[in-house]
Design a protein around this motif. Structure first.
Motif, short mmCIF file in Angstrom:
data_model
loop_
_atom_site.label_atom_id
_atom_site.label_comp_id
_atom_site.label_asym_id
_atom_site.label_seq_id
_atom_site.Cartn_x
_atom_site.Cartn_y
_atom_site.Cartn_z
N GLU A 94 -15.28 13.80 18.46
CA GLU A 94 -15.82 13.17 17.27
C GLU A 94 -15.45 13.94 16.01
OE1 GLU A 94 -18.08 10.56 14.80
OE2 GLU A 94 -16.99 10.41 16.72
N ILE A 95 -15.58 15.26 16.04
CA ILE A 95 -15.23 16.07 14.86
C ILE A 95 -13.74 15.99 14.58
CG2 ILE A 95 -15.18 18.42 13.95
CD1 ILE A 95 -17.75 18.94 15.57
N ALA A 96 -12.94 16.02 15.64
CA ALA A 96 -11.49 15.90 15.45
C ALA A 96 -11.13 14.55 14.83
CB ALA A 96 -10.78 16.08 16.79
N ARG A 97 -11.81 13.49 15.27
CA ARG A 97 -11.54 12.16 14.73
C ARG A 97 -11.85 12.10 13.23
NH1 ARG A 97 -14.22 7.73 13.28
NH2 ARG A 97 -16.25 8.67 13.79
N LEU A 98 -13.00 12.68 12.85
CA LEU A 98 -13.38 12.65 11.44
C LEU A 98 -12.41 13.46 10.57
CD1 LEU A 98 -17.25 13.02 11.89
CD2 LEU A 98 -15.98 10.95 11.24
N LEU A 99 -11.96 14.59 11.07
CA LEU A 99 -10.99 15.40 10.32
C LEU A 99 -9.65 14.68 10.19
CD1 LEU A 99 -11.70 18.94 11.85
CD2 LEU A 99 -12.21 18.17 9.51
N ARG A 100 -9.26 14.01 11.27
CA ARG A 100 -7.97 13.32 11.25
C ARG A 100 -8.02 12.08 10.36
NH1 ARG A 100 -7.72 13.04 16.15
NH2 ARG A 100 -8.60 10.96 16.45
N GLU A 101 -9.06 11.27 10.52
CA GLU A 101 -9.14 10.02 9.74
C GLU A 101 -9.40 10.29 8.26
OE1 GLU A 101 -12.01 7.50 11.57
OE2 GLU A 101 -10.77 7.13 13.35
N GLY A 102 -10.01 11.45 7.97
CA GLY A 102 -10.22 11.79 6.56
C GLY A 102 -9.02 12.47 5.93
N ASN A 103 -7.93 12.61 6.70
CA ASN A 103 -6.70 13.27 6.23
C ASN A 103 -6.95 14.72 5.78
OD1 ASN A 103 -5.01 10.99 6.64
ND2 ASN A 103 -5.76 10.10 4.71
N PHE A 104 -7.91 15.37 6.45
CA PHE A 104 -8.20 16.76 6.13
C PHE A 104 -7.33 17.71 6.95
CE2 PHE A 104 -12.38 14.60 5.42
CZ PHE A 104 -12.38 14.69 4.05
N VAL A 105 -7.13 17.37 8.24
CA VAL A 105 -6.33 18.21 9.13
C VAL A 105 -5.45 17.29 9.96
CG1 VAL A 105 -6.34 19.93 10.98
CG2 VAL A 105 -8.15 19.94 9.24
N ASN A 106 -4.15 17.61 10.02
CA ASN A 106 -3.25 16.84 10.87
C ASN A 106 -3.36 17.33 12.31
OD1 ASN A 106 -2.19 15.29 8.74
ND2 ASN A 106 -0.73 16.92 8.21
N ASN A 107 -3.57 16.41 13.22
CA ASN A 107 -3.68 16.72 14.65
C ASN A 107 -4.65 17.89 14.91
OD1 ASN A 107 -3.16 16.47 17.40
ND2 ASN A 107 -1.41 17.87 17.33
N PRO A 108 -5.91 17.77 14.52
CA PRO A 108 -6.86 18.87 14.66
C PRO A 108 -7.19 19.16 16.13
CG PRO A 108 -8.01 16.87 14.01
CD PRO A 108 -6.54 16.55 13.95
N GLN A 109 -7.26 20.44 16.44
CA GLN A 109 -7.67 20.89 17.77
C GLN A 109 -9.01 21.59 17.63
OE1 GLN A 109 -4.56 22.90 20.00
NE2 GLN A 109 -3.01 22.02 18.64
N VAL A 110 -10.06 20.92 18.07
CA VAL A 110 -11.43 21.37 17.85
C VAL A 110 -12.04 21.84 19.15
CG1 VAL A 110 -13.73 20.70 17.02
CG2 VAL A 110 -11.68 19.72 15.96
N SER A 111 -12.76 22.96 19.07
CA SER A 111 -13.52 23.43 20.23
C SER A 111 -14.99 23.55 19.83
CB SER A 111 -13.01 24.78 20.73
OG SER A 111 -13.23 25.79 19.78
N VAL A 112 -15.87 23.13 20.73
CA VAL A 112 -17.31 23.24 20.51
C VAL A 112 -17.89 24.04 21.67
CG1 VAL A 112 -19.49 21.99 20.34
CG2 VAL A 112 -17.43 21.07 19.25
N LEU A 113 -18.53 25.15 21.34
CA LEU A 113 -19.11 26.03 22.35
C LEU A 113 -20.63 26.00 22.21
CD1 LEU A 113 -18.84 28.27 24.54
CD2 LEU A 113 -18.79 29.92 22.67
N LEU A 114 -21.30 25.78 23.33
CA LEU A 114 -22.76 25.78 23.34
C LEU A 114 -23.26 27.21 23.37
CD1 LEU A 114 -25.34 24.03 23.54
CD2 LEU A 114 -25.11 24.17 26.02
N VAL A 115 -23.97 27.63 22.33
CA VAL A 115 -24.46 29.01 22.22
C VAL A 115 -25.87 29.14 22.78
CG1 VAL A 115 -24.99 30.90 20.63
CG2 VAL A 115 -23.02 29.40 20.20
#
Length: 281
Positions: A94-115
């Motif tokens: 979901e975060i990668a989609r928002l970054l990509r569709e908002g043209n903020f980051v090209n092909n974003p690679q996002v990691s989410v770690l549960l702390v």
């Protein structure tokens, strides 16, 4: 003869082909089972959970945050993102989609770690040092770890922890023998807790002994205690006591009391009442 020889040459190929397909089928099934298990083990995010987000080659977008009561976080550039009800894998997507569709980051690679896990809680009741509701701090937390978080079992507590909860929409009730887990090396018996579970530690079972013994009263019943050991806990017989004719009062499944004559090597059960008679000689 040529046809026969030709047939013999084909036979190994057929066997090889069958073995090949069998190996492929086993590999497929193993991968499917592994994927299902991994999917079941993944935590579903909820309010209160703390997560750490990183975007490859974009350190300014790194963030450690707590999911709000509304199930949302505020993420740089994209704003509010609703993550409650999603797995960490789905949150990454979901975060990668928002970054990509908002043209903020090209092909974003996002990691989410549960702390920290704060959205899932377990109720711990009975003979523990600090009864109450406790958060499940990490994925695959075991019953023994939750009991430790509650301060452990009190001296009056028993060895069995009863877990009640829901799995796959069905109610479950499990009894976890902590000595077998912690001392017997049976980690496989240590069940994984889930949100909404209740853990209950009952009082340790006791037996009662009275009559011609040195110290009549109620005693903690250890597993496998024999009648001879029960007598020893009561200080042994008095000078007037006798091992002959001892009576054990025991409740059956319906609550009726039966009077039994046990051998010294027989096992004493929970709530047994042992009566030692006076010798007539």
């Amino acid at each position: 003869m040529k046809t026969l020889n030709h047939s013999r040459r084909l036979t190994p190929r057929k066997h090889t082909t069958k073995r090949h397909w069998l190996l492929l089928l086993l590999a497929f099934l193993w991968g499917l089972c592994t994927g299902v298990q991994a999917q079941r083990a993944e935590h579903i995010l909820g309010p209160g959970d703390v997560i750490r987000i990183a975007v490859y080659q974009n350190p300014d977008l790194s963030l450690e945050t707590r999911i709000s009561e509304l199930g949302e976080i505020a993420f740089p550039l994209v704003g509010t993102v609703h993550l409650a009800g999603r797995s960490t894998t789905a949150a990454q997507s979901e975060i990668a989609r928002l970054l990509r569709e908002g043209n903020f980051v090209n092909n974003p690679q996002v990691s989410v770690l549960l702390v920290q896990v704060r959205s899932a809680q377990v109720s711990i009741l009975g003979q523990v040092a600090r009864p109450g509701r406790y958060p499940i701090e990490s994925v695959n937390t075991k019953v023994s770890e939750m009991i430790a978080a509650a301060g452990g079992i009190t001296p009056e507590g028993g060895n069995i922890v009863t877990l009640t909860g829901v799995r796959n929409g069905q109610p479950v009730r499990l009894e976890i023998d902590l000595p077998s887990v912690l001392q017997g090396g049976r980690a496989d018996l240590d069940a994984v807790v889930a949100n909404g579970d209740t853990l209950f530690v009952d009082r340790n079972p006791v037996f009662y002994i009275y009559g011609e013994v040195q110290r009549p009263g109620a005693y903690r019943l250890e597993r496998g205690t024999t009648l001879m050991q029960a007598l020893a806990q009561g200080g042994g017989l008095t000078q007037r006591g006798t091992e002959r004719g001892m009576r054990v009062h025991r409740k059956d499944g319906s609550g009726n009391v039966r009077v039994l004559e046990l051998k010294l090597t027989d096992i004493v059960e929970r709530d047994d009442v042992v009566y030692v008679r006076e010798s007539i000689f």
